[in-house]
Design a protein around this motif. Structure first.
Motif, mmCIF file in Angstrom:
data_model
loop_
_atom_site.group_PDB
_atom_site.id
_atom_site.type_symbol
_atom_site.label_atom_id
_atom_site.label_comp_id
_atom_site.label_asym_id
_atom_site.label_seq_id
_atom_site.Cartn_x
_atom_site.Cartn_y
_atom_site.Cartn_z
ATOM 1 N N LYS A 161 -6.324 -11.133 5.077
ATOM 2 C CA LYS A 161 -6.827 -10.257 4.008
ATOM 3 C C LYS A 161 -8.165 -10.738 3.458
ATOM 4 O O LYS A 161 -9.040 -9.929 3.144
ATOM 5 C CB LYS A 161 -5.791 -10.145 2.882
ATOM 6 N N LEU A 162 -8.346 -12.041 3.341
ATOM 7 C CA LEU A 162 -9.623 -12.584 2.851
ATOM 8 C C LEU A 162 -10.755 -12.280 3.827
ATOM 9 O O LEU A 162 -11.857 -11.931 3.420
ATOM 10 C CB LEU A 162 -9.530 -14.102 2.672
ATOM 11 N N TRP A 163 -10.493 -12.423 5.106
ATOM 12 C CA TRP A 163 -11.477 -12.115 6.140
ATOM 13 C C TRP A 163 -11.885 -10.644 6.038
ATOM 14 O O TRP A 163 -13.066 -10.308 6.037
ATOM 15 C CB TRP A 163 -10.889 -12.442 7.513
ATOM 16 N N SER A 164 -10.883 -9.764 5.953
ATOM 17 C CA SER A 164 -11.149 -8.319 5.873
ATOM 18 C C SER A 164 -11.909 -7.961 4.604
ATOM 19 O O SER A 164 -12.853 -7.165 4.638
ATOM 20 C CB SER A 164 -9.839 -7.537 5.934
ATOM 21 N N LEU A 165 -11.508 -8.561 3.479
ATOM 22 C CA LEU A 165 -12.193 -8.305 2.208
ATOM 23 C C LEU A 165 -13.647 -8.759 2.291
ATOM 24 O O LEU A 165 -14.556 -8.030 1.883
ATOM 25 C CB LEU A 165 -11.482 -9.029 1.059
ATOM 26 N N ALA A 166 -13.880 -9.940 2.843
ATOM 27 C CA ALA A 166 -15.247 -10.449 2.955
ATOM 28 C C ALA A 166 -16.094 -9.534 3.830
ATOM 29 O O ALA A 166 -17.249 -9.248 3.505
ATOM 30 C CB ALA A 166 -15.233 -11.875 3.511
ATOM 31 N N LYS A 167 -15.534 -9.056 4.922
ATOM 32 C CA LYS A 167 -16.283 -8.147 5.790
ATOM 33 C C LYS A 167 -16.610 -6.842 5.058
ATOM 34 O O LYS A 167 -17.719 -6.313 5.206
ATOM 35 C CB LYS A 167 -15.492 -7.865 7.074
ATOM 36 N N GLU A 168 -15.692 -6.337 4.242
ATOM 37 C CA GLU A 168 -15.955 -5.141 3.447
ATOM 38 C C GLU A 168 -17.057 -5.394 2.421
ATOM 39 O O GLU A 168 -17.926 -4.558 2.226
ATOM 40 C CB GLU A 168 -14.679 -4.672 2.725
ATOM 41 N N LEU A 169 -17.001 -6.530 1.768
ATOM 42 C CA LEU A 169 -17.994 -6.858 0.741
ATOM 43 C C LEU A 169 -19.373 -7.044 1.361
ATOM 44 O O LEU A 169 -20.382 -6.744 0.719
ATOM 45 C CB LEU A 169 -17.573 -8.123 -0.031
ATOM 46 N N ILE A 170 -19.440 -7.516 2.588
ATOM 47 C CA ILE A 170 -20.720 -7.674 3.274
ATOM 48 C C ILE A 170 -21.352 -6.302 3.515
ATOM 49 O O ILE A 170 -22.560 -6.136 3.382
ATOM 50 C CB ILE A 170 -20.549 -8.435 4.608
ATOM 51 N N LYS A 171 -20.536 -5.305 3.814
ATOM 52 C CA LYS A 171 -21.047 -3.963 4.108
ATOM 53 C C LYS A 171 -21.602 -3.257 2.888
ATOM 54 O O LYS A 171 -22.408 -2.355 3.004
ATOM 55 C CB LYS A 171 -19.923 -3.100 4.706
ATOM 56 N N GLN A 172 -21.140 -3.640 1.693
ATOM 57 C CA GLN A 172 -21.553 -2.938 0.462
ATOM 58 C C GLN A 172 -23.004 -3.121 0.145
ATOM 59 O O GLN A 172 -23.622 -4.060 0.363
ATOM 60 C CB GLN A 172 -20.711 -3.384 -0.721
#
Length: 172
Positions: A161-172
């Motif tokens: 979940k942390l990996w996925s969240l970080a990848k989402e935050l990078i896209k923002q």
């Protein structure tokens, strides 16, 4: 409920002094945003990049706070070489670890660095790619002298979940 807010320069300075080796990431930051996912997980977004997390991890002795670099940071900034002990695991252990399993002693090929029970360890595959971050369940000497059993509790791994969240935050 997610809370997001920016830290003041004073708070950034205090945090940089409190997080040990990761302090340089904060000291050089122009802005730090705090992303509180829940009581157990906080992500620090440094200059628009999710680089560090604070995790409350349940251990046998109670709950302990760990501040760790996110695995996404190693891929964003491959030149960053943190000063943590490193455990290299064989190819057979990798799929289990990236699915959330803890590290068992037979899967370990190499142990680098000194550590004690409860210390943060980086876990990489035979190609040198970081696949997880864990907490040692024993000292380096105990780990070298044992041949079986669980030796590292994985607290962050690729595709969690942390990996996925970080990848989402990078896209923002």
């Amino acid at each position: 409920m997610v809370k997001r807010y920016f830290l003041s320069n004073k708070d950034i300075k205090e945090l940089s002094n409190a997080v040990g080796e990761l302090g340089s990431l904060f000291r050089n930051a122009k802005k730090v945003e705090v992303y509180e996912l829940n009581e157990a997980v906080t992500v620090y977004i440094i200059d628009d990049k999710p680089l560090v997390a604070k995790l409350m991890i349940k251990m046998d002795t109670g709950t302990k706070e760990y501040i760790i670099p996110l695995l996404t940071y190693f891929y964003i900034n491959p030149a960053y070489m943190p000063n943590y002990p490193v455990i290299t695991v064989d190819d057979g252990a990798v799929p289990h670890i990236v699915n959330g399993a803890d590290v068992m002693r037979p899967g370990i090929k190499e142990i680098s660095g000194n550590f004690n029970t409860g210390d943060v360890l980086l876990i990489r595959d035979l190609k040198g790619r970081y696949i997880a971050i864990g907490v040692s369940l024993m000292s380096v000497d105990e780990m070298r002298n044992t041949t079986k059993g669980k030796v590292i509790k994985v607290i962050h791994h690729l595709n969690d979940k942390l990996w996925s969240l970080a990848k989402e935050l990078i896209k923002q």
